[in-house]
Design a protein around this motif. Structure first.
Motif, PDB file in Angstrom:
ATOM      1  N   GLY A 258       0.791  -1.224   0.000  1.00 32.88           N
ATOM      2  CA  GLY A 258       0.000   0.000   0.000  1.00 32.88           C
ATOM      3  C   GLY A 258       0.825   1.277   0.000  1.00 32.88           C
ATOM      4  N   LEU A 259       1.672   1.447  -0.994  1.00 31.20           N
ATOM      5  CA  LEU A 259       2.436   2.689  -1.113  1.00 31.20           C
ATOM      6  C   LEU A 259       1.494   3.843  -1.474  1.00 31.20           C
ATOM      7  N   PRO A 260       1.708   5.028  -0.879  1.00 33.29           N
ATOM      8  CA  PRO A 260       0.889   6.191  -1.275  1.00 33.29           C
ATOM      9  C   PRO A 260       0.956   6.413  -2.776  1.00 33.29           C
ATOM     10  N   ILE A 261      -0.141   6.870  -3.363  1.00 37.81           N
ATOM     11  CA  ILE A 261      -0.252   7.012  -4.823  1.00 37.81           C
ATOM     12  C   ILE A 261       0.861   7.889  -5.389  1.00 37.81           C
TER      13      ILE A 261
ATOM     14  N   LEU B 186      -6.255   1.824  18.467  1.00 42.65           N
ATOM     15  CA  LEU B 186      -6.750   2.262  17.161  1.00 42.65           C
ATOM     16  C   LEU B 186      -5.636   2.115  16.133  1.00 42.65           C
ATOM     17  N   PHE B 187      -5.970   1.622  14.946  1.00 41.33           N
ATOM     18  CA  PHE B 187      -4.990   1.503  13.870  1.00 41.33           C
ATOM     19  C   PHE B 187      -4.858   2.847  13.152  1.00 41.33           C
ATOM     20  N   ARG B 188      -3.623   3.328  13.030  1.00 41.33           N
ATOM     21  CA  ARG B 188      -3.375   4.604  12.368  1.00 41.33           C
ATOM     22  C   ARG B 188      -2.154   4.470  11.478  1.00 41.33           C
ATOM     23  N   SER B 189      -2.216   5.087  10.293  1.00 39.48           N
ATOM     24  CA  SER B 189      -1.114   5.010   9.343  1.00 39.48           C
ATOM     25  C   SER B 189       0.166   5.567   9.957  1.00 39.48           C
TER      26      SER B 189
ATOM     27  N   TYR C  12       7.639   3.276   4.146  1.00 35.97           N
ATOM     28  CA  TYR C  12       7.367   4.122   2.983  1.00 35.97           C
ATOM     29  C   TYR C  12       5.905   4.585   2.947  1.00 35.97           C
ATOM     30  N   GLY C  13       5.324   4.810   4.099  1.00 36.60           N
ATOM     31  CA  GLY C  13       3.916   5.214   4.150  1.00 36.60           C
ATOM     32  C   GLY C  13       2.970   4.073   3.873  1.00 36.60           C
TER      33      GLY C  13
END
Length: 464
Positions: free
Chosen positions: A63-66, A291-294, A309-310
């Motif tokens: 799930g790399l940022p776009i 809580l799950f957080r990026s 890598y985010g």
């Protein structure tokens, strides 16, 4: 006459995919294989069983940022993709057992040991013992449940790669209760006492919780009113968190959640001989709710661990209050056809965090199961999950400044269906279709799910 029944059951499960999600530049395949064995014996006055199992799971942080790497050269991006491709592997071994007594104040005892580890030298041990007692005094049934729940483990590094993380908690719990029946009322009155021993940070706690619930037959089986006020200490673990979110970084801090109280009330019963309902409202207060957080990331650093890598998540803790309404209808039209629909609306109030990260306010689901013949069966389910929110924290590669933005994840709708053939009590085959709506929705930030999938498989149960 002494009757003895001996049972040995084994089950092997395997689920995997070669990936291929549109727009994903890195490996997105996964694997989940588990072997479970159960051996038991049943006699006239007691029964026992033991369980043994092993599970291996493999996932990738795809799930790399776009926009990640938009300012990098092709070679630099490829190097990052190669690092992310190494992925994560979870291993879990467990052994446990249970003994039940039919004619004794010592009702039952459950024991379980879990050993969990991953590809990054993270390890976790968990041991749970739950003995329970039950005896009658005059017209009252007294129940006492005990619990010893230990979890301890370590992570090689924190997210900043400065120090290692060690954690260990032993929770001792006692829950006595007794039941009262008066007219159409059934009442259970009790309390829970927990002593939580923090073996690593000397932060020990003595906690008390109510355990009271009651029900009243308003109109026979057609309407039952129920209510309760309950609480407890929930032990969190690395394994439990990864069962919810497979894309966590191996850099977590683990601690238990103090469920201070759960106040609820509801109505359940029948609308007809084949339609039942359940309506429930509740108000829950939880301290140290996970809580799950990026995870935050830095675009200026090219060589990092593959989860930096985010594309990974951490766990943050907050005091969370939840107002929730739940409704459900179930219909058994016949022995061969059943239908259900349910919905949950939740309103969250946080103390320190801006939002209740990745928790949806609305969830709905429906299912239909049909027995076509003694050999054939089929089913379908649909579900809707409302919007969630996550926090994007990054250091911009152009400005070299930190940025922080709340990111909204769109709601999604999905439909699954299956058809099965029961060859015998031991073997059945199935055809399963997932994501029939073919939506590339994101269950987690930057993690689109696989589109329409078809799976063909079977189950075989060894029973000696």
């Amino acid at each position: 006459m002494l009757a003895i029944l001996i049972m040995l059951v084994g089950m092997l499960k395997h689920l995997s995919s070669q990936g291929g999600i549109d727009g994903v530049e890195v490996n997105d395949n996964f694997l989940n294989t588990a072997l479970d064995l159960t051996y038991g014996s049943k006699k006239s006055d007691y029964s026992w069983n033991t369980d043994l199992g092993y599970q291996i799971q493999k996932y990738h942080w795809y799930g790399l940022p776009i926009d990640y790497g938009s300012s990098l050269t092709l070679d630099e991006r490829v190097a990052i993709y190669d690092r992310v491709d190494s992925g994560q592997t979870f291993n879990n071994f467990y052994v446990g057992g249970k003994i039940n007594f039919s004619e004794s104040a010592f009702n039952e005892i459950k024991l379980k040991y879990n050993r969990f580890w991953d590809a990054y030298n993270s390890t976790e041990n968990r041991f749970i013992a739950k003995p329970s007692f039950k005896f009658d005094i005059e017209d009252k049934t007294i129940k006492t449940n005990l619990i010893v729940d230990y979890v301890g483990g370590s992570f090689a590094n924190d997210l900043a790669e400065i120090v290692s993380i060690d954690y260990g908690y032993t929770n001792f719990g006692l829950n006595p209760s007794f039941a009262i029946r008066k007219d159409d009322w059934n009442i259970n009155i009790g309390a829970s006492v927990f002593y939580s021993l923090d073996t690593k940070h000397d932060d020990n706690q003595l906690l008390f919780y109510p355990q009271v619930n009651a029900s009243l037959k308003v109109v026979g089986d057609w309407m039952l009113f129920y209510t309760g006020l309950e609480g407890g200490l929930d032990q969190n673990s690395y394994r439990d968190f990864t069962n919810e979110n497979s894309f966590l970084s191996p850099t977590l801090f683990i601690k238990p959640t103090n469920k201070q109280f759960d106040l609820y009330a509801g109505l359940k019963g029948k609308l007809s001989n084949y339609i039942s309902y359940n309506l429930k409202g509740s108000y829950v207060s939880e301290k140290d709710k996970g809580l799950f957080r990026s995870n935050p990331y830095d675009e200026t650093i090219l060589v990092q661990d593959e989860y930096q890598y985010g594309n990974s998540f951490g766990v943050v803790y907050d005091k969370l209050k939840t107002l929730r309404f739940f409704g459900e209808l179930k219909a058994d039209f016949s022995k061969n056809i059943s239908f259900g629909i349910n919905g949950t609306f939740s309103s969250f109030t946080t103390t320190d965090e801006k939002e209740a990260w990745n928790l949806p306010a609305l969830k709905m689901g429906t299912n239909l199961n049909v027995t076509i013949s003694p050999k054939w069966y089929a089913g379908a389910e649909a579900f809707f999950v409302g919007e969630r929110k996550d926090l994007v924290q990054k250091t911009n590669v152009l400005t070299l400044l930190p940025e922080m933005n709340v990111q909204k994840l769109d709601s999604y709708f999905d439909v699954n269906a299956n058809v099965g053939y029961k060859y015998s009590d031991r073997f059945n085959a199935f055809l399963r279709m997932n994501n029939i709506a073919n939506q590339a929705y994101q269950k987690w930030l930057n993690y689109p799910v696989q589109s329409f999938q078809i799976m063909l498989g079977g189950n075989y149960k060894f029973d000696f």
